[in-house]
Write a protein that holds these residues in place. Structure first.
Motif, PDB file in Angstrom:
ATOM      1  N   ARG A 443       0.833  -1.209   0.000  1.00 57.72           N
ATOM      2  CA  ARG A 443       0.000   0.000   0.000  1.00 57.72           C
ATOM      3  C   ARG A 443       0.870   1.261   0.000  1.00 57.72           C
ATOM      4  O   ARG A 443       0.559   2.248  -0.676  1.00 57.72           O
ATOM      5  N   GLU A 445       3.920   1.547  -1.209  1.00 56.77           N
ATOM      6  CA  GLU A 445       4.556   1.687  -2.525  1.00 56.77           C
ATOM      7  C   GLU A 445       3.548   2.178  -3.560  1.00 56.77           C
ATOM      8  O   GLU A 445       3.885   2.928  -4.475  1.00 56.77           O
ATOM      9  N   ALA A 446       2.303   1.734  -3.416  1.00 53.55           N
ATOM     10  CA  ALA A 446       1.268   2.117  -4.388  1.00 53.55           C
ATOM     11  C   ALA A 446       1.008   3.616  -4.368  1.00 53.55           C
ATOM     12  O   ALA A 446       0.517   4.187  -5.353  1.00 53.55           O
ATOM     13  N   ALA A 447       1.331   4.264  -3.268  1.00 57.69           N
ATOM     14  CA  ALA A 447       1.053   5.699  -3.135  1.00 57.69           C
ATOM     15  C   ALA A 447       1.979   6.554  -3.997  1.00 57.69           C
ATOM     16  O   ALA A 447       1.627   7.689  -4.343  1.00 57.69           O
ATOM     17  N   TYR A 448       3.143   6.012  -4.351  1.00 56.52           N
ATOM     18  CA  TYR A 448       4.073   6.800  -5.171  1.00 56.52           C
ATOM     19  C   TYR A 448       3.507   6.955  -6.588  1.00 56.52           C
ATOM     20  O   TYR A 448       2.967   6.004  -7.160  1.00 56.52           O
ATOM     21  N   ALA A 449       3.669   8.128  -7.131  1.00 54.70           N
ATOM     22  CA  ALA A 449       3.180   8.461  -8.482  1.00 54.70           C
ATOM     23  C   ALA A 449       1.657   8.337  -8.579  1.00 54.70           C
ATOM     24  O   ALA A 449       1.116   8.135  -9.661  1.00 54.70           O
ATOM     25  N   TRP A 450       0.978   8.488  -7.458  1.00 57.81           N
ATOM     26  CA  TRP A 450      -0.484   8.307  -7.418  1.00 57.81           C
ATOM     27  C   TRP A 450      -1.205   9.280  -8.350  1.00 57.81           C
ATOM     28  O   TRP A 450      -2.188   8.936  -8.991  1.00 57.81           O
ATOM     29  N   ALA A 452       0.217  10.797 -10.959  1.00 58.74           N
ATOM     30  CA  ALA A 452       0.999  10.974 -12.184  1.00 58.74           C
ATOM     31  C   ALA A 452       0.151  10.752 -13.429  1.00 58.74           C
ATOM     32  O   ALA A 452      -0.871  10.075 -13.418  1.00 58.74           O
ATOM     33  N   SER A 456      -0.513   5.806 -13.012  1.00 61.21           N
ATOM     34  CA  SER A 456       0.235   4.682 -12.439  1.00 61.21           C
ATOM     35  C   SER A 456      -0.639   3.429 -12.434  1.00 61.21           C
ATOM     36  O   SER A 456      -1.862   3.495 -12.290  1.00 61.21           O
ATOM     37  N   GLN A 643       1.538   4.238 -16.983  1.00 62.30           N
ATOM     38  CA  GLN A 643       2.976   4.060 -16.795  1.00 62.30           C
ATOM     39  C   GLN A 643       3.382   2.700 -17.393  1.00 62.30           C
ATOM     40  O   GLN A 643       2.536   1.819 -17.571  1.00 62.30           O
ATOM     41  N   PRO A 644       4.667   2.514 -17.669  1.00 63.12           N
ATOM     42  CA  PRO A 644       5.075   1.266 -18.340  1.00 63.12           C
ATOM     43  C   PRO A 644       4.698  -0.001 -17.568  1.00 63.12           C
ATOM     44  O   PRO A 644       4.257  -0.984 -18.140  1.00 63.12           O
ATOM     45  N   ARG A 645       4.914   0.030 -16.249  1.00 63.95           N
ATOM     46  CA  ARG A 645       4.684  -1.181 -15.469  1.00 63.95           C
ATOM     47  C   ARG A 645       3.891  -0.845 -14.216  1.00 63.95           C
ATOM     48  O   ARG A 645       3.956   0.260 -13.730  1.00 63.95           O
TER      49      ARG A 645
END
Lengths: 645, 126
Positions: A443, A445-450, A452, A456, A643-645
């Motif tokens: 959870r 990690e999921a917050a990064y680039a939320w 973007a 993401s 995002q790519p991945r």
């Protein structure tokens, strides 16, 4: 072909029809009583005889009301197929007509496909959702060539697909031109390396036996596709008196799956119970809902961690013993590893570095015991190399994992002392803490680039989850690599909620497999959702027309990274290895300039569609609109630029 | 559930080497502000794309468990960062000075350092 050949064909039909009429004159109550009703696969059917045909006298007989294709339909109905998927082709026009008219287009119902690869992949997805096979009709030669990739995927994924292919065996009766180009001596040759069994029956009684045998072989683990090649004459010509007297549909009894040897089961239990750090790794382990139940029983009996490699829905994602996110460390610390239907046991316990020189190393400690239970030990094909590198295991059971698990659970319980039970409980508590920590990490990690743009994959995953989590949902496919967000953040519990991948990594599986699984889910009232890759979409987009035409409800959310991104990275790897920089890695690997308007394509195929969505705040409302459409019984697609991945 | 693992084609293994970097990151007391401040964030953002860093780490350096770890907003110390880029020990392809100059790498470092911290209390992640 000359006119004489055509006359010969008519003469042949006339002779056959008169013969059939003679059969009728002998009288047959069974003939009149014969109805085109399906029966469950385990029941025998009555003998079948022809209906009345016009005797014709001295005039040319031009019609028959009992072609061979009708009997083939009787046989197929006995196997209880719900659907038969196909792109139409003249080499099976006889059975096609028999299915829709004589068979009343029910059980099986004809599903119109725009590509044979779509038809087979639909059957692939359907089986994994429904647990029983779908039939597929392929045109002679060209249809089989189109189907080959999807058949290979099903083979690698150990999924039975029941393929019927048309052919025209008698060279003297072929229509000139195209029918010759579509005829072949050995139609199965091009796929024989990646199917389990095939036959080309030369009579209707032969067809009936081979149809039963094909079903039985396909459904016995390791399950794989089978192929019956059906001659055009056999489908179209009237049933002769001689043949009608021999027509019957054999009884089908599907084989029970092989269980592990009792001694090997006892040894495996001894190793697992006495291990300090056992790990259970499952790939295509749970064939049915019972497989999940058995695996939970084993894990809880041992309080052992379970790592799911995702080939099937093996284990609930929120169960405290689900330690998939911690797999690398668990493998490194393990003293016993139990592998259940692993595609790649060697790759599970080893790492290879894809550098200028390829090197590999073990991921496990010396002395770690490896136990394998897989029906793949019974597979014997050698040409295609999907069997992976040879694993050096300590106990190898050539058996079906799901069928073996109940005995293994009982053996473990019998071997467990009170001391070991106490140790298990302590281990279980540690694992529960680790499971909770892994979820919190995911959870975080999921917050990064939320926020973007491109959006993401974590944001997309959770926007979708928020709107389906209270439904009876099923993630029917995930064509695109999304950092495992669904597995890490969603709560998977039921066997149909995750169906695994393509098997052979042949791109183009995702869309048709999703449509096939959604077709299975429709009657159960399940909400089918798929993560749809952009590259995958473009292989055979006609399957979206199939979804619209047959009113198959399916929510598709696109993971559109505008590239064959895996290949972008491979070219980047080569460019860096050769010290040339990566500024040209996009050449031949990206899908832009122009950007594909996926929504417009889908709309043109009759599918409700939105996008491209680039603002993450627009995604939630778009999903809501799409769900309204899906709940009305139709497919809907949202193009999301990610995002790519 | 990890349904496309076969397509990852071995790149998941990249995580092994790069996770070591991530682990170092977690133990690093603080980033080196001097190194980050020496670079140009906007130039680094462009280089992050043109040099292909985004391919494994995402456009926002947020990382992926399938390809490469998160790099920002608190990257490992520049010396370790540079050393790993030049001579990676995992699956990451090597970037020599011929491909990415030291100046460009400094700009990239400035960009990943400048990534915003995630918002707290995201409702959908509860």
């Amino acid at each position: 072909m000359s006119e004489k050949h055509s006359v010969d064909r008519r003469d042949f039909l006339k002779t056959a029809a008169v013969t059939g009429a003679a059969a009728l004159s002998a009288g047959s109550a069974a003939a009149a009583a014969q109805a085109p009703q399906g029966t469950p696969p385990t029941q025998a059917s009555a003998p079948v005889a022809p209906r009345e045909v016009d005797p014709g006298g001295n005039v040319e007989v031009l019609t028959t009301d009992r072609p061979g294709g009708d009997f083939m339909v009787d046989v197929i109905k006995t196997l209880d197929f719900e659907f038969i998927a196909s792109n139409p082709g003249s080499s099976f026009r006889g059975i096609h007509e028999s299915i829709i008219n004589y068979g009343n287009n029910t059980k099986p119902e004809f599903i119109t496909c725009c590509h044979e690869e779509s038809a087979v992949a639909m059957a692939h997805g359907y089986f994994k959702a429904e647990g029983r096979p779908m039939a597929v009709l392929c045109h002679g030669t060209v249809g089989m060539q189109h189907a080959a990739m999807a058949i290979y995927n099903a083979y690698c994924d150990r999924v039975p697909v029941y393929v019927l292919a048309g052919n025209s065996l008698d060279a003297t009766l072929r229509r000139p031109g195209v029918e010759w180009a579509h005829s072949v001596q050995d139609a199965a040759a091009m796929v024989r390396d990646f199917i389990k069994w095939d036959d080309q029956p030369i009579s209707l009684p032969h067809f009936a036996e081979s149809a039963m045998r094909a079903y039985k072989i396909a459904m016995t683990p390791p399950m794989m596709p089978v192929l019956l090649v059906i001659d055009g004459g056999l489908q179209e010509d009237p049933i002769s008196h001689e043949v009608s007297s021999r027509l019957r549909i054999p009884r089908l009894t599907v084989a029970t799956p092989p269980q592990g040897d009792s001694g090997a089961v006892a040894e495996a239990a001894r190793l697992l119970v006495n291990a300090q750090n056992p790990v259970i790794v499952a790939d295509r382990a749970a064939r049915t809902p019972a497989g999940i139940t058995h695996l939970i029983s084993l894990a809880e009996a041992l309080q052992a961690p379970v790592v799911s490699q995702g080939g099937r829905m093996n284990f609930p994602s929120r169960h405290p013993l689900n330690q998939t996110s911690n797999s690398r460390q668990l493998i490194a610390d393990a003293d016993v590893i139990l592998g259940l239907e692993l595609t790649d046991f060697w790759g599970t316990v080893s790492a290879m570095r894809d550098g200028l020189t390829r090197t590999s190393r073990s991921l496990v400690k010396p002395g770690t015991k490896l136990i394998s239970i897989t029906a793949l030990d019974l597979a014997t094909k050698g040409n295609y190399q999907d069997f992976q590198r040879y694993p050096e295991v300590d106990v190898a059971m050539a058996a079906d994992a799901e069928a073996t698990l109940p005995a293994l659970v009982e053996a473990c319980k019998r071997a467990t002392s009170s001391d070991r039970r106490s140790a298990f409980e302590a281990r279980g508590k540690r694992l529960a803490t680790a499971h909770a920590s892994a979820l919190e990490r995911a959870r975080a990690e999921a917050a990064y680039a939320w926020d973007a743009s491109p959006i993401s994959t974590a944001r997309m995953t959770m926007e979708l989850w928020a709107q389906i989590k209270n439904e009876d949902w099923a993630l029917v496919a995930e064509s695109g690599i999304m950092s495992d967000w669904t597995a890490r953040l969603w709560s998977f519990e039921k066997h149909y909620q995750s169906l695994g991948g393509s098997g052979g990594a042949g791109v183009g599986y995702g869309a048709p497999a999703a449509v096939g699984a959604a077709l299975a889910n429709k009657k159960h009232g399940r909400l089918s959702v798929t993560i749809q890759g952009d590259g995958d979409f473009l292989y055979a987009p006609g399957v979206w027309w199939t979804a619209a035409h047959h009113r198959i409800p399916l929510l598709a959310v696109m993971h559109n990274n505008r590239a064959y991104h895996q290949e972008v990275m491979h070219v980047q790897r080569m460019a860096n290895r050769h010290n040339r920089g990566i500024t040209r890695a996009h050449i031949g690997t990206t899908i832009d300039d122009p950007n594909v308007d996926f929504a417009k394509i889908a709309q043109g195929l009759g599918v409700h569609a939105q996008g491209p969505i680039t603002n993450p705040n627009d995604l939630g409302p778009a999903i809501k609109r799409a769900l309204d459409v899906v709940k009305r019984g139709e497919p809907s697609l949202i193009d999301v630029v990610t995002q790519p991945r | 559930m990890n349904v496309m693992k076969s397509l990852v084609f071995g790149l998941q293994s990249a995580v092994l080497g790069l996770l070591l970097v991530a682990a170092v990151s977690a133990q690093t007391p603080a980033p080196q502000p001097n190194a980050a401040s020496l670079g140009n964030v906007e130039a680094g953002k462009k280089l992050f794309v043109s040099d292909g860093c985004y391919q494994c780490h995402g456009y926002e350096a947020q990382g992926s468990n399938a390809t490469g770890p998160r790099l920002g907003p608190r990257p490992i110390a520049f010396a370790a960062f540079s050393r790993y880029v030049r001579q990676p020990t995992g699956q990451m392809p090597p970037y020599t000075t011929k491909v990415v100059s030291d100046a460009d790498l400094t700009n990239i470092y400035a960009f990943v350092s400048s990534r915003p911290a995630p918002a707290a209390n995201i409702l959908l992640l509860k």
